[in-house]
Structure formats: C-alpha cells, structure tokens
Scaffold this active site. Structure first.
Site, PDB file in Angstrom:
ATOM      1  N   ASP A 164     -18.724  41.931 -15.312  1.00  0.00           N
ATOM      2  CA  ASP A 164     -17.282  41.876 -15.084  1.00  0.00           C
ATOM      3  C   ASP A 164     -16.849  40.506 -14.573  1.00  0.00           C
ATOM      4  OD1 ASP A 164     -17.249  44.543 -15.725  1.00  0.00           O
ATOM      5  OD2 ASP A 164     -16.490  45.236 -13.788  1.00  0.00           O
ATOM      6  N   HIS A 169     -21.407  41.753 -11.486  1.00  0.00           N
ATOM      7  CA  HIS A 169     -20.192  40.951 -11.334  1.00  0.00           C
ATOM      8  C   HIS A 169     -20.510  39.463 -11.290  1.00  0.00           C
ATOM      9  CE1 HIS A 169     -18.980  44.960  -9.972  1.00  0.00           C
ATOM     10  NE2 HIS A 169     -17.755  44.611 -10.287  1.00  0.00           N
TER      11      HIS A 169
END
Length: 225
Positions: free
Chosen positions: A45, A187
């Site tokens: 992400d 992430h």
C-alpha cells in the site's frame, strides 16, 4: 481484515481467525482465497515512492516473486517510470484512492469521483481490478461504488506496518501467519517505511524455503479451488 499489533508475538491462530471473521463481510469484499496451492498474494500500500518502490521491485525480481501495488493517485505524477516498471516486470497496479487518508470519512461524492479518477490514471499502465480503502475501513456505499466501477474491494488477513518494529520481528510475525490463500498487506510510500524492503527480502527468503510463492491478487484468485 487483520490489523497490525506491533508489540505482539507470532500467534498462529490469528490468520485463521481473520478468515472466519471475514465471512461476515459482503461477498464483494475479498480478504483471502480458498486454495490448495502453496501461494499467497503479496500486496503493498501507499506507493509509488521514488526510493521504496524501486527497491521493492529489486527484491521481488531477486526472488522471482510477484505483487500487487495499491497506489495513491496523487503520488503518481513524477513517478510514472516506476509504474511502467511495475507492470513490465509482471506485477499488478491497483487503486488505493487519491490520498493517504481514511476513505470511510471521505464524502460520498468525492469518494466516487476520486475512485474513478485514480482508476483512469492507473489504467494507462495496465488493467485495474482491485481497490483497497485507506486504513482498511469501508462502508456499504463504498462497496457499491467499487462494483459500479468494475472493481472489487480487497482487504487482507495478514497486515504489517513499518517504521518502528525491527525487520526480524516483522518477518517472524508474518512467517507465522501466512498460509496458502493469505492476502498480505505491507506498507511503503514514505522514507519512514524503508524497513519494508529488508522485511520483504527476509520474508520471501523464508517462505521460499517452505515452498510458498508470492503472487498478485489476480494470480491468487485464478488459483481458487
């Protein structure tokens, strides 16, 4: 579906528990894939980022692994060459909306508009089948908007954050949780999260020894039994 607890030790029951809970979600929300194949979907992400994303691509190439990158629209300008590389190397681009924010708090009209804008932007680089809401929270109207744009919402059963927890502990936690059909959420996207590169390298090395392959979300769905 699963949310990260940076202070926790590996808990082998956590991923199966997340699968059970995910069955309470709408059918248009994907959290894992029921498969017998020794494969999991690796997702990142919050990119693209000029440092972390190319470094992750280097790691993925070294391990012959594939991943889905959930990208933030406002971070694409200036990083177009990175998106070209993502798709050229067999990975997948996906929609993570326009900004790094809680999507569930975005007004409905802006959410719909930016969902369409980011999808259009990313389709210049390859097919876009998936969307992940910011912070992992969603509402029924967000799911409906995604379906109307031919997108399916994707969460995950294994989630890790980066920027404080040692790489070795992140890797140990992930190795304990990942199993066939898992969707793993990591992430990147900021300098503070550069540790995701080393953690991914350690993770892929450990999983390859167990015969587990990292694939895109689309590839994992194709392995559904």
């Amino acid at each position: 579906m699963s949310r990260d607890d940076s202070g926790s030790r590996p808990l082998p029951w956590r991923e199966p528990a997340a699968r059970v809970l995910s069955r309470l979600l709408p059918v248009d929300v994907l959290c894992y894939v029921d498969t017998e194949a020794r494969a999991f979907a690796l997702t990142f992400d919050d990119g693209p980022h000029p440092a972390t994303t190319p470094a992750l691509l280097d790691v993925l190439a070294r391990h012959s692994a594939h991943a889905t990158f959930f990208l933030i629209g406002e971070r694409v300008p200036g990083n177009e060459a990175i998106l070209d590389r993502i798709t050229a190397e067999g990975h997948e681009v996906a929609n993570h909306l326009m900004r790094d924010e809680r999507s569930a708090l975005v007004p409905a009209e802006r959410f719909r508009r930016e969902l369409a804008e980011v999808t259009s932007l990313l389709r210049r680089y390859g097919p876009v089948r998936w969307v992940r809401p910011g912070s992992g929270w969603f509402t029924p109207r967000m799911v409906r908007a995604a379906v109307e744009h031919d997108l399916r919402m994707v969460l995950g059963t294994v989630v890790a954050m980066h920027g404080g927890m040692p790489d070795e502990r992140i890797t140990a936690r992930l190795l304990a949780d990942i199993r066939p059909g898992s969707i793993v959420v990591l992430h990147e996207g900021t300098d503070e999260r550069r540790g995701v590169v080393a953690a991914t390298d350690l993770l892929l090395a450990g999983l390859s020894r167990n015969g587990m392959a990292a694939v895109t979300v689309s590839e994992l769905v194709d392995l559904r039994r």
